[in-house]
Design an enzyme around this catalytic site. Structure first.
Site, short mmCIF file in Angstrom:
data_model
loop_
_atom_site.label_atom_id
_atom_site.label_comp_id
_atom_site.label_asym_id
_atom_site.label_seq_id
_atom_site.Cartn_x
_atom_site.Cartn_y
_atom_site.Cartn_z
N ASN A 1 20.00 29.13 -61.70
CA ASN A 1 19.31 28.08 -62.26
C ASN A 1 18.87 28.12 -63.89
OD1 ASN A 1 17.87 29.86 -60.42
ND2 ASN A 1 15.90 28.97 -61.66
N GLN B 1 21.50 24.32 -57.45
CA GLN B 1 22.10 23.69 -58.80
C GLN B 1 23.57 23.52 -58.67
OE1 GLN B 1 20.61 23.72 -61.87
NE2 GLN B 1 18.53 24.12 -61.08
N SER C 1 19.05 19.72 -52.97
CA SER C 1 17.86 19.19 -53.34
C SER C 1 18.33 18.01 -54.30
CB SER C 1 17.02 19.95 -54.04
OG SER C 1 15.80 19.36 -54.58
N CYS D 1 9.57 26.03 -62.76
CA CYS D 1 8.64 26.62 -61.96
C CYS D 1 7.67 27.61 -62.74
CB CYS D 1 9.10 27.14 -60.77
SG CYS D 1 10.49 25.96 -60.17
N1 PLP Z 1 16.82 27.01 -55.82
C1 PLP Z 1 17.16 26.71 -57.32
C2 PLP Z 1 18.52 27.56 -57.88
C3 PLP Z 1 16.46 25.88 -58.03
O1 PLP Z 1 16.90 25.68 -59.33
C4 PLP Z 1 15.50 25.28 -57.64
C5 PLP Z 1 14.78 24.18 -58.63
O2 PLP Z 1 14.75 24.35 -59.93
C6 PLP Z 1 15.12 25.17 -56.11
C7 PLP Z 1 15.78 26.31 -55.50
C8 PLP Z 1 13.96 24.53 -55.72
O3 PLP Z 1 14.33 23.00 -55.52
P1 PLP Z 1 13.11 22.13 -55.46
O4 PLP Z 1 12.65 21.63 -56.82
O5 PLP Z 1 13.72 20.73 -54.71
O6 PLP Z 1 11.91 22.61 -54.89
#
Ligand code: PLP
Length: 381
Positions: A152, A180, A197, A323
């Protein structure tokens, strides 16, 4: 002020056609998919067709598809549920050091139950080498391996196919976070478990999915009704799963054309920035990378200050995963790749999407050059 959005790895706008597909299920076709009368059957049919579609576009028909509320839920559930299903037999979790916090933290949560976590570090280009995974598996009773499809922060694509072979040989469950990658590259038979997602590929926020190979054992996430084969109770977000399927179908259908256009705009931007800022460079492997991603280091500057300067000019970028960008610590992904703290803290993530134009790339690149120049002149590095 003109706004330019260059943070598509954080989230994407909802596609108008996806919203259109969702609308009936938010208005007239509002039935509960578990109700037995016509309105319910109509909703159930929409959920089934969305499930088939998302299953086929993720891991394929050799698996089951469970809807979740987001990628984080799919990741955490996969790790905890798969480990719990092997309780007392296998107690080691192997994760790459560049996994999303929803996997890293989930592994930490398992420590009090006797699970040990082994981290595998990427090389300097951000690639997790299959032989490093193999080494971590050797001689251990591994319950779960997590190495994502594309990172990400750097956008670097991981050798999932090879890692899957290594895991199969060791009899370990391989999970690949495709949050991603989904919609940006084909997925297919690359793992025993896959997460996606919707909001990362122009679908709605609040819906994701977990694909699991047929026969894989996972413990229940939510006790309640029989939704999601009795593993995740709770009334289905019908409009959401319809939107997820619609968005993923469109992204997969137009993948090649979208990627060509997005990569061209991204490359123009990168060339202009690197030409205008002395010492700037792209972090991570440039050959194996998602089409929209450019993580650029600006040694001598702080990425956060560049991000603020760009925000004041209406340009949205990020200095790490969304995050963790509230925290001012340098990115753990870049540190894991071996970057010094100050270089890692100088990085800015620019992620391009379908709606970005060449003109926007030029305006944004010139803004980056101006912001860095200003910061250097002010001495506020
Ligand atoms: N995994 C990766 C590689 C991500 O980039 C993200 C979010 O940025 C997630 C998991 C989490 O996804 P969600 O925002 O739908 O919880």
């Amino acid at each position: 002020m003109r706004n330019i959005y260059l943070d598509h790895a954080a989230t994407t706008p909802l596609d108008g056609k996806v919203l259109q597909a969702m609308m009936p299920y938010l208005t007239t076709a509002y039935g509960n998919a578990d109700s037995r009368y016509a309105l319910g059957r109509q909703a159930a049919a929409a959920v089934q067709s969305a499930r088939d579609c998302v299953r086929d576009l993720t891991g394929g028909s050799g698996g089951e598809l469970y809807f979740t509320s987001c990628g984080s839920e799919a990741n955490s559930w996969a790790l905890k549920g798969v480990c719990a299903a092997q309780y007392g037999k296998r107690n080691v979790i192997v994760l790459s050091a560049i996994e999303h916090p929803s996997l890293i933290r989930a592994a930490e949560d398992m420590a009090p139950f006797g699970y040990e976590t082994v981290l595998v570090y990427p090389d300097g280009l951000g690639i997790v080498q299959p032989h490093s995974v193999e080494k971590a598996l050797s001689g251990r009773a591994v319950a779960f391996v997590g190495v994502m499809r594309a990172n990400n922060e750097t956008g670097v694509v991981q050798p999932a196919e090879e890692i899957y072979k290594v895991c199969k040989a060791a009899g370990a469950f391989y999970f690949c976070d495709c949050v991603q990658a989904a919609g940006a590259m084909p997925l297919g038979q690359i793992a025993d478990g896959i997460s996606v997602s919707a909001h990362k590929f122009y679908g709605p926020k609040g819906v994701g999915a977990l694909w699991l190979k047929k026969g894989a054992h996972i413990c229940r996430l939510v006790s309640g009704g029989q939704q999601e084969s009795g593993l995740r109770g709770g009334t289905t977000f019908v409009a959401g799963v319809v939107g997820l399927a619609e968005a993923l179908s469109a992204a997969c259908r137009d993948m090649h054309d979208n990627n060509c256009r997005i990569a061209a705009v991204r490359d123009e931007f990168v060339a202009r920035v690197l030409g205008g800022v002395k010492g700037a460079f792209v972090a991570g492997d440039r050959a194996h990378r998602l089409a929209g991603n450019a993580n650029i280091a600006f040694p001598g500057c702080r990425g956060e200050q560049i991000m603020i300067g760009l925000d004041m000019r209406g340009i949205a970028v990020s200095t790490g995963s969304a995050c963790s960008s509230g925290a001012s610590k340098p990115s753990s992904v870049l540190l894991a790749m071996g970057y010094e703290e100050d270089v890692a803290a100088s990085c800015v993530r620019f992620t391009f999407g379908r709606e970005n134009t060449s003109e926007e790339a030029a305006v944004a690149a010139d803004a980056v050059i101006a912001v860095v120049k200003e910061l250097k002149e002010r001495g506020s590095l």
